[in-house]
Design an enzyme around this catalytic site. Structure first.
Site, PDB file in Angstrom:
ATOM      1  N   ASP A   9      -9.536   0.309  -9.974  1.00 33.84           N
ATOM      2  CA  ASP A   9     -10.281  -0.179  -8.815  1.00 33.84           C
ATOM      3  C   ASP A   9     -11.444   0.753  -8.495  1.00 33.84           C
ATOM      4  OD1 ASP A   9      -9.437  -0.901  -5.285  1.00 33.84           O
ATOM      5  OD2 ASP A   9     -11.256  -1.193  -6.474  1.00 33.84           O
ATOM      6  N   ASP A  69      -0.653  -0.634  -4.636  1.00 28.90           N
ATOM      7  CA  ASP A  69      -1.947   0.037  -4.756  1.00 28.90           C
ATOM      8  C   ASP A  69      -1.762   1.457  -4.238  1.00 28.90           C
ATOM      9  OD1 ASP A  69      -5.399  -0.746  -3.742  1.00 28.90           O
ATOM     10  OD2 ASP A  69      -4.532   0.936  -4.839  1.00 28.90           O
ATOM     11  N   GLU A 116      -1.993  -0.400  -9.064  1.00 28.66           N
ATOM     12  CA  GLU A 116      -3.442  -0.265  -8.918  1.00 28.66           C
ATOM     13  C   GLU A 116      -3.817   1.182  -8.626  1.00 28.66           C
ATOM     14  OE1 GLU A 116      -6.881  -2.175  -5.958  1.00 28.66           O
ATOM     15  OE2 GLU A 116      -5.004  -3.272  -6.282  1.00 28.66           O
ATOM     16  N   LYS A 121       0.869  -1.181   0.000  1.00 28.78           N
ATOM     17  CA  LYS A 121       0.000   0.000   0.000  1.00 28.78           C
ATOM     18  C   LYS A 121       0.904   1.228   0.000  1.00 28.78           C
ATOM     19  CE  LYS A 121      -4.246  -1.441   0.062  1.00 28.78           C
ATOM     20  NZ  LYS A 121      -5.261  -0.994  -0.920  1.00 28.78           N
TER      21      LYS A 121
HETATM   22  C1  MUC Z   1      -8.330  -1.652  -2.140  1.00 27.57           C
HETATM   23  O1  MUC Z   1      -8.049  -2.431  -3.001  1.00 27.57           O
HETATM   24  O2  MUC Z   1      -8.080  -0.483  -2.253  1.00 27.57           O
HETATM   25  C2  MUC Z   1      -9.050  -2.900   1.294  1.00 27.57           C
HETATM   26  C3  MUC Z   1      -8.175  -3.566   2.034  1.00 27.57           C
HETATM   27  C4  MUC Z   1      -6.955  -3.413   1.468  1.00 27.57           C
HETATM   28  O3  MUC Z   1      -5.907  -3.865   1.857  1.00 27.57           O
HETATM   29  O4  MUC Z   1      -7.117  -2.669   0.352  1.00 27.57           O
HETATM   30  C5  MUC Z   1      -8.410  -2.125   0.301  1.00 27.57           C
HETATM   31  C6  MUC Z   1      -9.092  -2.173  -0.945  1.00 27.57           C
HETATM   32 MG    MG Z   2      -7.455  -0.886  -4.482  1.00 26.34          MG
END
Ligand code: MUC
Ligand code: MG
Length: 390
Positions: A259, A208, A234, A179
């Site tokens: 997404d 992401d 993402e 993330k």
């Molecule tokens: C996302 O794909 O943005 C929800 C949990 C996670 O780890 O990511 C988000 C969803």
């Molecule tokens: Mg996402």
């Protein structure tokens, strides 16, 4: 001569009517804070729905959402279930999933997460009455397991590395998503490089960004992420910047996944027409339940897009339903992110879903394939909701 009605309903599905639609919020503590660009989650709150028929059978559904991700919260989801969706379904026969979805759409627009929780409970109920897994209602099972992905959300390289190594050694996950987007892109790039170097070639790494970058930042950092070994980026830019997504797609060695902006089938069609991504993150809650999600999947298949079974941090109840659905999808070539139960310290089911050999195992029992543990559920419910649900 078999009477027409019996021919249409050999298992007595539509002889029963929905007598109750109940819901409540469950608070599921996490094993560690989960840091995303827009939120840090320590306790994941989800909505659980229970549907009861006039002959006493029940079905269960769950929907999850993340603060700052979409337009719904668990409080709005519970309210919409109680005041709009329950009145639309109580008294009706449980004969058609699409029919239930249409009645909910007539009752109130949008609110996809609330609708998904209810439609999944109807599907669980119908499948249990028929003695089949939910996948039978979704077109029939094509996969018994789906490759898994774990989300590294500790927000700090050393913790991410230790977590990933442990999961890899346990043969649970060999694909990880970092993330990013919370801090400076330079720091995110440094973290990615460090994690990639430490984990080596045996694992796949994705990121992401959760909409955090503008187009120039994305243009500058995505090639460097690809060079560091990132295979999928993402949602790098704002959900409403489809043009930027189109310009970023096909430009770098890594895939661009959409997404947040892909909620409705119409959104999916817009991305397909513009070729504004290489892949969709597909989530039952985000699209409004299995019926609407099937439409999004069909558009992705027609457009030749790759698919990823995304999450909003469901417990085993929601993960089992997602697994049932995605077991029927032609190709979930980017695997699944349904890792929630392993990040949570508790689960409202008797036996949690299984992860084995780097895959999520699709449950085989009737309905979703998991059984509610009422005591565990009661202990996880918000006090004010306990009486509402069970
Ligand atoms: C996302 O794909 O943005 C929800 C949990 C996670 O780890 O990511 C988000 C969803
Ligand atoms: Mg996402």
């Amino acid at each position: 001569m078999i009477k027409m009605r019996e021919a249409l309903d050999p298992i007595g599905l539509n002889t029963a009517r929905i007598a109750e639609v109940r819901c409540g919020v469950v608070d599921l503590p996490l094993k560690r804070p989960h840091k995303l660009a827009m939120a840090t989650i320590e306790v994941q709150s989800n909505v659980v729905v229970r549907i009861v028929t006039d002959d006493g059978e029940e079905g269960w559904g769950e929907a999850a959402t993340i603060p700052g991700y979409g337009a719904e919260t668990v409080e709005t989801m519970a309210q919409v279930v109680r005041t709009s969706l329950a009145p639309a379904l109580v008294g009706t026969e449980i004969s058609s999933l699409g029919g239930a979805a249409a009645r909910m759409e007539t009752a109130i627009k949008r609110n996809p997460y609330a609708k998904s929780a209810v439609e999944l409970a109807v599907a669980d109920l119908m499948a249990r009455r028929a003695g089949v897994p939910m996948s039978a209602l979704f077109g029939g099972r094509r996969h018994d397991r789906i490759a898994g992905l774990w989300v590294l959300g500790a927000g700090e390289a050393e913790a991410d590395i230790a977590e990933a190594k442990k999961l890899f050694e346990q043969k649970l996950f060999r694909c990880f998503l970092l993330k990013v987007g919370k801090g400076a892109p330079e720091d995110d790039l440094a973290r990615v490089r460090r994690v990639a170097k430490e984990l080596g070639d045996g694992v796949e790494l994705r990121v992401d960004v959760n909409q955090s970058w503008d187009e120039p930042t994305a243009m500058r950092f995505i090639p460097q992420l690809a060079e560091a070994g990132i295979t999928v980026v993402e949602q790098p830019v704002r959900a409403d910047n489809v043009e930027a997504m189109r310009r970023l797609t096909g430009r770098f060695p890594c895939l661009i996944m959409a997404d947040e902006p892909v909620e409705t089938p119409q959104d999916a069609l817009r991305f397909a027409a513009a070729h504004a991504c290489d892949a969709f993150s597909v989530k039952l809650g985000k699209h409004g339940g299995p019926t609407a999600t099937r439409a999004v999947v069909s558009i992705a298949e027609a457009a030749g897009f790759r698919m990823f079974a995304g999450t909003m941090l469901e417990s085993s109840l929601g993960v089992a339903a997602h697994a049932q659905f995605f077991s029927t999808v032609s190709s979930v070539s980017l695997g699944n992110q349904l890792f929630g139960p392993l990040l949570m310290t508790a689960d409202p089911v008797v036996a949690p879903v299984r992860y084995e050999d780097f895959c999520l195992i699709v449950p085989t029992g009737p309905g979703s394939g998991v059984e509610i543990d009422r005591d565990a559920l009661k202990s996880l419910m918000r006090k004010e909701d306990a009486a509402c649900l069970i």
